[in-house]
Design a protein around this motif. Sequence first.
Motif, PDB file in Angstrom:
ATOM      1  N   GLU A 179       0.863  -1.179   0.000  1.00  0.00           N
ATOM      2  CA  GLU A 179       0.000   0.000   0.000  1.00  0.00           C
ATOM      3  C   GLU A 179       0.903   1.233   0.000  1.00  0.00           C
ATOM      4  O   GLU A 179       2.037   1.182   0.494  1.00  0.00           O
ATOM      5  CB  GLU A 179      -0.881   0.014   1.244  1.00  0.00           C
ATOM      6  N   LYS A 180       0.390   2.326  -0.556  1.00  0.00           N
ATOM      7  CA  LYS A 180       1.140   3.574  -0.541  1.00  0.00           C
ATOM      8  C   LYS A 180       0.290   4.657   0.101  1.00  0.00           C
ATOM      9  O   LYS A 180      -0.887   4.812  -0.234  1.00  0.00           O
ATOM     10  CB  LYS A 180       1.525   3.992  -1.964  1.00  0.00           C
ATOM     11  N   VAL A 181       0.880   5.380   1.017  1.00  0.00           N
ATOM     12  CA  VAL A 181       0.208   6.501   1.676  1.00  0.00           C
ATOM     13  C   VAL A 181       1.042   7.745   1.408  1.00  0.00           C
ATOM     14  O   VAL A 181       2.217   7.805   1.770  1.00  0.00           O
ATOM     15  CB  VAL A 181       0.062   6.265   3.195  1.00  0.00           C
ATOM     16  N   GLY A 182       0.421   8.729   0.740  1.00  0.00           N
ATOM     17  CA  GLY A 182       1.170   9.916   0.371  1.00  0.00           C
ATOM     18  C   GLY A 182       2.341   9.601  -0.552  1.00  0.00           C
ATOM     19  O   GLY A 182       3.367  10.287  -0.520  1.00  0.00           O
ATOM     20  N   GLY A 183       2.201   8.536  -1.346  1.00  0.00           N
ATOM     21  CA  GLY A 183       3.254   8.166  -2.288  1.00  0.00           C
ATOM     22  C   GLY A 183       4.343   7.294  -1.714  1.00  0.00           C
ATOM     23  O   GLY A 183       5.239   6.864  -2.444  1.00  0.00           O
ATOM     24  N   ARG A 184       4.288   6.976  -0.422  1.00  0.00           N
ATOM     25  CA  ARG A 184       5.317   6.168   0.222  1.00  0.00           C
ATOM     26  C   ARG A 184       4.811   4.756   0.499  1.00  0.00           C
ATOM     27  O   ARG A 184       3.714   4.583   1.023  1.00  0.00           O
ATOM     28  CB  ARG A 184       5.779   6.825   1.524  1.00  0.00           C
ATOM     29  N   GLY A 185       5.621   3.762   0.157  1.00  0.00           N
ATOM     30  CA  GLY A 185       5.248   2.380   0.401  1.00  0.00           C
ATOM     31  C   GLY A 185       5.188   2.070   1.887  1.00  0.00           C
ATOM     32  O   GLY A 185       5.941   2.643   2.682  1.00  0.00           O
ATOM     33  N   ILE A 186       4.303   1.148   2.256  1.00  0.00           N
ATOM     34  CA  ILE A 186       4.116   0.778   3.652  1.00  0.00           C
ATOM     35  C   ILE A 186       4.515  -0.686   3.843  1.00  0.00           C
ATOM     36  O   ILE A 186       3.944  -1.584   3.218  1.00  0.00           O
ATOM     37  CB  ILE A 186       2.644   0.961   4.076  1.00  0.00           C
ATOM     38  N   ALA A 187       5.487  -0.933   4.709  1.00  0.00           N
ATOM     39  CA  ALA A 187       5.877  -2.308   5.033  1.00  0.00           C
ATOM     40  C   ALA A 187       4.711  -2.992   5.736  1.00  0.00           C
ATOM     41  O   ALA A 187       3.919  -2.347   6.440  1.00  0.00           O
ATOM     42  CB  ALA A 187       7.119  -2.303   5.925  1.00  0.00           C
ATOM     43  N   ALA A 188       4.591  -4.302   5.555  1.00  0.00           N
ATOM     44  CA  ALA A 188       3.432  -4.988   6.135  1.00  0.00           C
ATOM     45  C   ALA A 188       3.703  -6.474   6.305  1.00  0.00           C
ATOM     46  O   ALA A 188       4.689  -7.023   5.805  1.00  0.00           O
ATOM     47  CB  ALA A 188       2.194  -4.781   5.259  1.00  0.00           C
ATOM     48  N   THR A 189       2.780  -7.115   7.028  1.00  0.00           N
ATOM     49  CA  THR A 189       2.764  -8.568   7.191  1.00  0.00           C
ATOM     50  C   THR A 189       1.540  -9.099   6.476  1.00  0.00           C
ATOM     51  O   THR A 189       0.441  -8.563   6.628  1.00  0.00           O
ATOM     52  CB  THR A 189       2.702  -8.958   8.680  1.00  0.00           C
ATOM     53  N   VAL A 190       1.717 -10.148   5.678  1.00  0.00           N
ATOM     54  CA  VAL A 190       0.617 -10.683   4.890  1.00  0.00           C
ATOM     55  C   VAL A 190       0.601 -12.200   5.003  1.00  0.00           C
ATOM     56  O   VAL A 190       1.656 -12.833   5.177  1.00  0.00           O
ATOM     57  CB  VAL A 190       0.761 -10.248   3.410  1.00  0.00           C
ATOM     58  N   ARG A 191      -0.588 -12.791   4.957  1.00  0.00           N
ATOM     59  CA  ARG A 191      -0.725 -14.248   4.929  1.00  0.00           C
ATOM     60  C   ARG A 191      -1.260 -14.658   3.558  1.00  0.00           C
ATOM     61  O   ARG A 191      -2.222 -14.059   3.070  1.00  0.00           O
ATOM     62  CB  ARG A 191      -1.636 -14.744   6.046  1.00  0.00           C
ATOM     63  N   VAL A 192      -0.630 -15.669   2.988  1.00  0.00           N
ATOM     64  CA  VAL A 192      -0.941 -16.091   1.623  1.00  0.00           C
ATOM     65  C   VAL A 192      -1.297 -17.579   1.605  1.00  0.00           C
ATOM     66  O   VAL A 192      -0.467 -18.412   1.971  1.00  0.00           O
ATOM     67  CB  VAL A 192       0.264 -15.851   0.691  1.00  0.00           C
ATOM     68  N   PRO A 193      -2.516 -17.953   1.199  1.00  0.00           N
ATOM     69  CA  PRO A 193      -2.856 -19.377   1.090  1.00  0.00           C
ATOM     70  C   PRO A 193      -2.360 -19.952  -0.236  1.00  0.00           C
ATOM     71  O   PRO A 193      -2.538 -19.347  -1.294  1.00  0.00           O
ATOM     72  CB  PRO A 193      -4.382 -19.372   1.153  1.00  0.00           C
ATOM     73  N   ILE A 194      -1.727 -21.109  -0.179  1.00  0.00           N
ATOM     74  CA  ILE A 194      -1.219 -21.784  -1.370  1.00  0.00           C
ATOM     75  C   ILE A 194      -1.728 -23.219  -1.364  1.00  0.00           C
ATOM     76  O   ILE A 194      -1.589 -23.935  -0.378  1.00  0.00           O
ATOM     77  CB  ILE A 194       0.319 -21.764  -1.416  1.00  0.00           C
TER      78      ILE A 194
END
Length: 241
Positions: A179-194
């Motif tokens: 995600e970008k807020v004010g043009g800056r990327g936001i580090a995050a934690t994500v869960r991905v089902p495979i």
Amino acid sequence: MRPNFSTALATLVLIAAVQVQADSKVPATVDSTWRVTLAADGSVTALEQETRLKPTLAEPLARAIRSWTFEPGKIDGKPAVTETTLYLTVGLDEQAEGYAVRVDDVRTGGGIQIGSQGAPRFPVNELRDNTAALVVVEANYDASGKVVSAHAVPGIQRVARDFDTAAVDAVRRWKFLPEKVGGRGIAATVRVPICFSAASRRSEAPDCAPWVPAGGKAATRGAVTADPAAKLRVDVIARRL
């Protein structure tokens, strides 16, 4: 029976393109992914469809999304222009003419950069007829979308360790779309089902057990961000479009 290697493949269910065919049975649910840009007041200013859908489904979904109001990300406590990925699950109820569309789940957060994801290798030692194994990988990525750590989430489904290893190794090579807020990327934690699925020459590949993330409203095939910058302000679950 020796598995059919043309179909015994690791299936990345979260990025599978879904298209409702006019001459086929209408599926019970459809997952789609959209890239959304929000103004500081939470209104949608730009919308890009990432999942292939027929116009008869894509157009009403796009109209609905544009009418929703979101809570954008903030900089120093002030709302700012935000770019986010929207994951939308809808149910399709067959009617005498066509079908009715019902919203089952909506999530925002980071996305997966199309073209960056390599399919996990199906563990050779586990390659048997009619095999289905679900692995949920938790990944942390930085503001540029580069994965900095990843591991299999325990307790989702009991599978051989080789499946966990193959899924994690693949996700570590992926590039995420923060995600970008004010043009800056936001580090995050994500869960991905495979989902790993193998079929024989005489049967179709089985599907994995559904995965409903904590706090989710329905089973999902998409990525789930732990604490997204953008959030939906209105309750649209179970709403007909």
